[in-house]
Write an enzyme that holds these catalytic residues in place. Structure first.
Site, PDB file in Angstrom:
ATOM      1  N   LYS A 160     -48.259  40.972  -7.440  1.00 17.46           N
ATOM      2  CA  LYS A 160     -48.537  39.927  -8.810  1.00 17.46           C
ATOM      3  C   LYS A 160     -49.463  40.192  -9.822  1.00 17.46           C
ATOM      4  O   LYS A 160     -50.493  40.750  -9.919  1.00 17.46           O
ATOM      5  CB  LYS A 160     -48.986  38.482  -8.445  1.00 17.46           C
ATOM      6  CG  LYS A 160     -47.281  38.066  -7.728  1.00 17.46           C
ATOM      7  CD  LYS A 160     -48.224  36.290  -7.201  1.00 17.46           C
ATOM      8  CE  LYS A 160     -47.355  35.380  -7.634  1.00 17.46           C
ATOM      9  NZ  LYS A 160     -47.527  34.032  -7.051  1.00 17.46           N
TER      10      LYS A 160
HETATM   11  C1  E4P Z   1     -45.455  32.209  -7.588  1.00 18.66           C
HETATM   12  O1  E4P Z   1     -44.977  32.803  -7.396  1.00 18.66           O
HETATM   13  C2  E4P Z   1     -46.385  30.727  -7.417  1.00 18.66           C
HETATM   14  O2  E4P Z   1     -48.140  30.915  -6.687  1.00 18.66           O
HETATM   15  C3  E4P Z   1     -46.202  29.460  -7.837  1.00 18.66           C
HETATM   16  O3  E4P Z   1     -44.609  29.053  -7.529  1.00 18.66           O
HETATM   17  C4  E4P Z   1     -46.927  28.381  -8.366  1.00 18.66           C
HETATM   18  O4  E4P Z   1     -46.662  27.388  -8.064  1.00 18.66           O
HETATM   19  P1  E4P Z   1     -47.437  25.940  -8.851  1.00 18.66           P
HETATM   20  O5  E4P Z   1     -46.888  25.546  -9.709  1.00 18.66           O
HETATM   21  O6  E4P Z   1     -46.498  24.364  -7.595  1.00 18.66           O
HETATM   22  O7  E4P Z   1     -48.474  25.850  -8.592  1.00 18.66           O
END
Ligand code: E4P
Length: 225
Positions: A84
């Site tokens: 990522k």
């Molecule tokens: C995606 O890969 C992220 O980890 C995630 O969806 C972030 O979500 P949040 O807004 O609930 O922290």
């Protein structure tokens, strides 16, 4: 349509797996911090548990060199690791290098269709628009998902769109309607999508009526011979 979990909680992952509803996993530094477990230990455990499906692990450097160095190390943890990267100039430069090396990437923290289009055209494996965080701030995350789907069709991108940061079953269904390839969500949202009190009460009715069926005691005994 594929469902990913956005968690590092082992029990949640095992449950989704048992339900046949786990096609991948996404994590981020906040999710990992909640486990309170040594990073390499939890990262390896997650990859093994979710194998053969992809597990997104996020780099934590701000510069391209640091991101690439971390990505190479993370990539050695398991075959199903996806790196990522933040969707910013340093992240895009890291993507370009990692793509050459055949390392899979998930371009994250996407808050505009233009960021997603650029990441896809540069060869990201996945792009993750943060629908919930957009909607939390009063922006049209769903409209953005629809736009992205039509743009991606125009250009036949191989990149898959992971609708991320999903807050509730309505939002999950809305991005399904928009055609997102993948949805990643917390376990609580997945569970809410599945559970329905009407299913429970009407199941009770069926099972109460079953009590009146003659021969119910022998209905499921194995026949010998
Ligand atoms: C995606 O890969 C992220 O980890 C995630 O969806 C972030 O979500 P949040 O807004 O609930 O922290």
């Amino acid at each position: 349509m594929k469902f990913f979990l956005d968690t590092a909680n082992i029990e949640e992952i095992k449950t989704a797996k048992k339900w046949g509803l786990l096609s991948g996993l996404t994590t981020n530094p906040s999710i990992i911090a909640k486990t309170n477990t040594e990073f390499r230990e939890i990262a390896s455990e997650l990859c093994e548990l979710v194998n053969p499906f992809p597990v997104s692990l996020e780099v934590v450097a701000r510069d391209t060199g640091g991101m690439v160095a971390q990505a190479r190390i993370l990539n050695q943890l398991a075959d199903n690791v996806v790196i990522k990267l933040p969707t910013n100039p340093a992240g895009m430069a890291a993507l370009t290098i990692l793509k050459e090396e055949g390392i899979k990437t998930n371009l994250t923290l996407i808050f505009s269709a233009s960021q997603a289009v650029l990441a896809a055209s540069a060869g990201a494996t996945y792009v993750s628009p943060f629908i919930g965080r957009l909607e939390d701030r009063g922006y049209d995350g769903l409209g953005m998902t629809r736009d992205l789907m039509s743009i991606f069709k125009n250009y036949n991108f191989d990149t898959e769109i992971i609708a991320a940061s999903i807050r509730d079953p309505h939002q999950a269904l809305d991005v399904c309607k928009a055609g997102a390839h993948i949805i990643t969500m917390p376990f609580a949202v997945l569970e809410k999508m599945l559970l329905n009190t009407m299913t429970d009460t009407d199941l009770d009715r069926f099972l109460n009526d079953w009590e009146k069926v003659p021969g119910k005691e022998n209905a499921f005994t194995e026949r010998v011979g």
